[in-house]
Motif scaffolding. Sequence first.
Motif, PDB file in Angstrom:
ATOM      1  N   THR A  66      18.242  -8.776   6.485  1.00  0.00           N
ATOM      2  CA  THR A  66      17.041  -7.949   6.545  1.00  0.00           C
ATOM      3  C   THR A  66      17.081  -6.966   5.386  1.00  0.00           C
ATOM      4  O   THR A  66      18.104  -6.326   5.144  1.00  0.00           O
ATOM      5  CB  THR A  66      16.972  -7.184   7.883  1.00  0.00           C
ATOM      6  N   PHE A  67      15.965  -6.869   4.686  1.00  0.00           N
ATOM      7  CA  PHE A  67      15.860  -5.949   3.552  1.00  0.00           C
ATOM      8  C   PHE A  67      15.009  -4.752   3.921  1.00  0.00           C
ATOM      9  O   PHE A  67      13.904  -4.913   4.449  1.00  0.00           O
ATOM     10  CB  PHE A  67      15.236  -6.657   2.337  1.00  0.00           C
ATOM     11  N   LEU A  68      15.530  -3.579   3.650  1.00  0.00           N
ATOM     12  CA  LEU A  68      14.788  -2.334   3.822  1.00  0.00           C
ATOM     13  C   LEU A  68      14.479  -1.807   2.424  1.00  0.00           C
ATOM     14  O   LEU A  68      15.385  -1.419   1.691  1.00  0.00           O
ATOM     15  CB  LEU A  68      15.610  -1.315   4.612  1.00  0.00           C
ATOM     16  N   LEU A  69      13.212  -1.880   2.057  1.00  0.00           N
ATOM     17  CA  LEU A  69      12.776  -1.391   0.745  1.00  0.00           C
ATOM     18  C   LEU A  69      12.396   0.075   0.900  1.00  0.00           C
ATOM     19  O   LEU A  69      11.515   0.402   1.700  1.00  0.00           O
ATOM     20  CB  LEU A  69      11.604  -2.215   0.229  1.00  0.00           C
ATOM     21  N   THR A  70      13.052   0.950   0.152  1.00  0.00           N
ATOM     22  CA  THR A  70      12.847   2.385   0.313  1.00  0.00           C
ATOM     23  C   THR A  70      12.151   2.998  -0.900  1.00  0.00           C
ATOM     24  O   THR A  70      12.308   2.519  -2.028  1.00  0.00           O
ATOM     25  CB  THR A  70      14.187   3.113   0.537  1.00  0.00           C
ATOM     26  N   ALA A  71      11.398   4.037  -0.618  1.00  0.00           N
ATOM     27  CA  ALA A  71      10.743   4.828  -1.666  1.00  0.00           C
ATOM     28  C   ALA A  71      10.427   6.197  -1.073  1.00  0.00           C
ATOM     29  O   ALA A  71      10.257   6.333   0.148  1.00  0.00           O
ATOM     30  CB  ALA A  71       9.460   4.144  -2.136  1.00  0.00           C
ATOM     31  N   ARG A  72      10.369   7.197  -1.933  1.00  0.00           N
ATOM     32  CA  ARG A  72      10.006   8.544  -1.482  1.00  0.00           C
ATOM     33  C   ARG A  72       8.578   8.538  -0.943  1.00  0.00           C
ATOM     34  O   ARG A  72       7.744   7.753  -1.376  1.00  0.00           O
ATOM     35  CB  ARG A  72      10.104   9.547  -2.638  1.00  0.00           C
ATOM     36  N   ALA A  73       8.308   9.440  -0.007  1.00  0.00           N
ATOM     37  CA  ALA A  73       6.983   9.523   0.622  1.00  0.00           C
ATOM     38  C   ALA A  73       5.880   9.715  -0.421  1.00  0.00           C
ATOM     39  O   ALA A  73       4.797   9.126  -0.298  1.00  0.00           O
ATOM     40  CB  ALA A  73       6.957  10.665   1.641  1.00  0.00           C
ATOM     41  N   GLU A  74       6.153  10.500  -1.447  1.00  0.00           N
ATOM     42  CA  GLU A  74       5.149  10.736  -2.490  1.00  0.00           C
ATOM     43  C   GLU A  74       4.802   9.444  -3.226  1.00  0.00           C
ATOM     44  O   GLU A  74       3.641   9.176  -3.527  1.00  0.00           O
ATOM     45  CB  GLU A  74       5.639  11.794  -3.499  1.00  0.00           C
ATOM     46  N   ARG A  78       1.251   7.422  -3.268  1.00  0.00           N
ATOM     47  CA  ARG A  78       0.587   7.063  -4.524  1.00  0.00           C
ATOM     48  C   ARG A  78       0.234   5.576  -4.533  1.00  0.00           C
ATOM     49  O   ARG A  78      -0.892   5.195  -4.875  1.00  0.00           O
ATOM     50  CB  ARG A  78       1.493   7.397  -5.715  1.00  0.00           C
ATOM     51  N   ARG A  79       1.163   4.743  -4.122  1.00  0.00           N
ATOM     52  CA  ARG A  79       0.915   3.301  -4.112  1.00  0.00           C
ATOM     53  C   ARG A  79      -0.180   2.929  -3.109  1.00  0.00           C
ATOM     54  O   ARG A  79      -1.015   2.071  -3.392  1.00  0.00           O
ATOM     55  CB  ARG A  79       2.200   2.540  -3.794  1.00  0.00           C
ATOM     56  N   LEU A  80      -0.152   3.555  -1.946  1.00  0.00           N
ATOM     57  CA  LEU A  80      -1.190   3.268  -0.955  1.00  0.00           C
ATOM     58  C   LEU A  80      -2.565   3.681  -1.463  1.00  0.00           C
ATOM     59  O   LEU A  80      -3.559   2.986  -1.225  1.00  0.00           O
ATOM     60  CB  LEU A  80      -0.888   3.976   0.368  1.00  0.00           C
ATOM     61  N   ALA A  81      -2.627   4.801  -2.165  1.00  0.00           N
ATOM     62  CA  ALA A  81      -3.908   5.268  -2.701  1.00  0.00           C
ATOM     63  C   ALA A  81      -4.461   4.281  -3.719  1.00  0.00           C
ATOM     64  O   ALA A  81      -5.666   4.024  -3.767  1.00  0.00           O
ATOM     65  CB  ALA A  81      -3.745   6.652  -3.331  1.00  0.00           C
ATOM     66  N   VAL A  82      -3.589   3.691  -4.515  1.00  0.00           N
ATOM     67  CA  VAL A  82      -4.009   2.700  -5.502  1.00  0.00           C
ATOM     68  C   VAL A  82      -4.415   1.399  -4.817  1.00  0.00           C
ATOM     69  O   VAL A  82      -5.452   0.811  -5.115  1.00  0.00           O
ATOM     70  CB  VAL A  82      -2.882   2.435  -6.535  1.00  0.00           C
ATOM     71  N   ARG A  83      -3.604   0.971  -3.875  1.00  0.00           N
ATOM     72  CA  ARG A  83      -3.840  -0.306  -3.203  1.00  0.00           C
ATOM     73  C   ARG A  83      -5.016  -0.260  -2.242  1.00  0.00           C
ATOM     74  O   ARG A  83      -5.797  -1.200  -2.143  1.00  0.00           O
ATOM     75  CB  ARG A  83      -2.585  -0.730  -2.437  1.00  0.00           C
ATOM     76  N   ASP A  84      -5.121   0.819  -1.496  1.00  0.00           N
ATOM     77  CA  ASP A  84      -6.111   0.908  -0.425  1.00  0.00           C
ATOM     78  C   ASP A  84      -7.099   2.031  -0.700  1.00  0.00           C
ATOM     79  O   ASP A  84      -7.221   2.973   0.080  1.00  0.00           O
ATOM     80  CB  ASP A  84      -5.418   1.146   0.919  1.00  0.00           C
ATOM     81  N   ALA A  85      -7.844   1.891  -1.770  1.00  0.00           N
ATOM     82  CA  ALA A  85      -8.799   2.933  -2.146  1.00  0.00           C
ATOM     83  C   ALA A  85      -9.835   3.181  -1.057  1.00  0.00           C
ATOM     84  O   ALA A  85     -10.390   4.277  -0.955  1.00  0.00           O
ATOM     85  CB  ALA A  85      -9.486   2.562  -3.452  1.00  0.00           C
ATOM     86  N   ASP A  86     -10.068   2.194  -0.200  1.00  0.00           N
ATOM     87  CA  ASP A  86     -11.045   2.363   0.876  1.00  0.00           C
ATOM     88  C   ASP A  86     -10.430   2.957   2.141  1.00  0.00           C
ATOM     89  O   ASP A  86     -11.111   3.124   3.151  1.00  0.00           O
ATOM     90  CB  ASP A  86     -11.722   1.029   1.202  1.00  0.00           C
ATOM     91  N   GLY A  87      -9.123   3.277   2.121  1.00  0.00           N
ATOM     92  CA  GLY A  87      -8.472   3.885   3.276  1.00  0.00           C
ATOM     93  C   GLY A  87      -8.233   2.933   4.429  1.00  0.00           C
ATOM     94  O   GLY A  87      -8.119   3.349   5.578  1.00  0.00           O
ATOM     95  N   ALA A  88      -8.159   1.644   4.145  1.00  0.00           N
ATOM     96  CA  ALA A  88      -8.054   0.635   5.192  1.00  0.00           C
ATOM     97  C   ALA A  88      -6.651   0.511   5.787  1.00  0.00           C
ATOM     98  O   ALA A  88      -6.481  -0.179   6.772  1.00  0.00           O
ATOM     99  CB  ALA A  88      -8.499  -0.721   4.650  1.00  0.00           C
ATOM    100  N   ASP A  89      -5.651   1.149   5.216  1.00  0.00           N
ATOM    101  CA  ASP A  89      -4.289   1.041   5.734  1.00  0.00           C
ATOM    102  C   ASP A  89      -4.125   1.971   6.933  1.00  0.00           C
ATOM    103  O   ASP A  89      -3.848   3.149   6.795  1.00  0.00           O
ATOM    104  CB  ASP A  89      -3.263   1.379   4.646  1.00  0.00           C
TER     105      ASP A  89
END
Length: 142
Positions: A66-74, A78-89
């Motif tokens: 099992t892989f746990l991919l980690t990143a800081r909350a910020e 940022r990635r979610l804002a780019v990916r989900d500009a419509d706020g669908a996440d």
Amino acid sequence: ALLFAAARADHVARTIRPALARGAWVLCDRFVDSSRAYQGGGGGITDADILMLHGFGSLGLLPDRTFLLTARAEEVGRRLAVRDADGADRMGSKPDDYQARLVRRFAEMAAAEPDRWRVIDAEAPAEAVTAAILTSLADWLP
């Protein structure tokens, strides 16, 4: 939790177990550990209850790795804002305390089973993340 367990049991029975029986590799982007984090750490259902449902529905099948991919909350934000500009996440838009519980639960599971889990820094460039994953699979690759 019941719906996730039922859907997973169906997927295990119809797709995963037959593939494993053929000797195929199976890759899943989510499995029972996601339920343990989201419905458990995030939603308050006990780990024992989630694992009991999984044991009953999917006969306790667990991944070999099992892989746990980690990143800081910020960075995640940022990635979610780019990916989900419509706020669908829907999950990504949950409150910070919920997100912190998820991060904590995933980290606890990874620490508890170091032979199965590999923690990968997902803030690295995509090529480096891929290389880290492949390196973590090297003992199974020809």
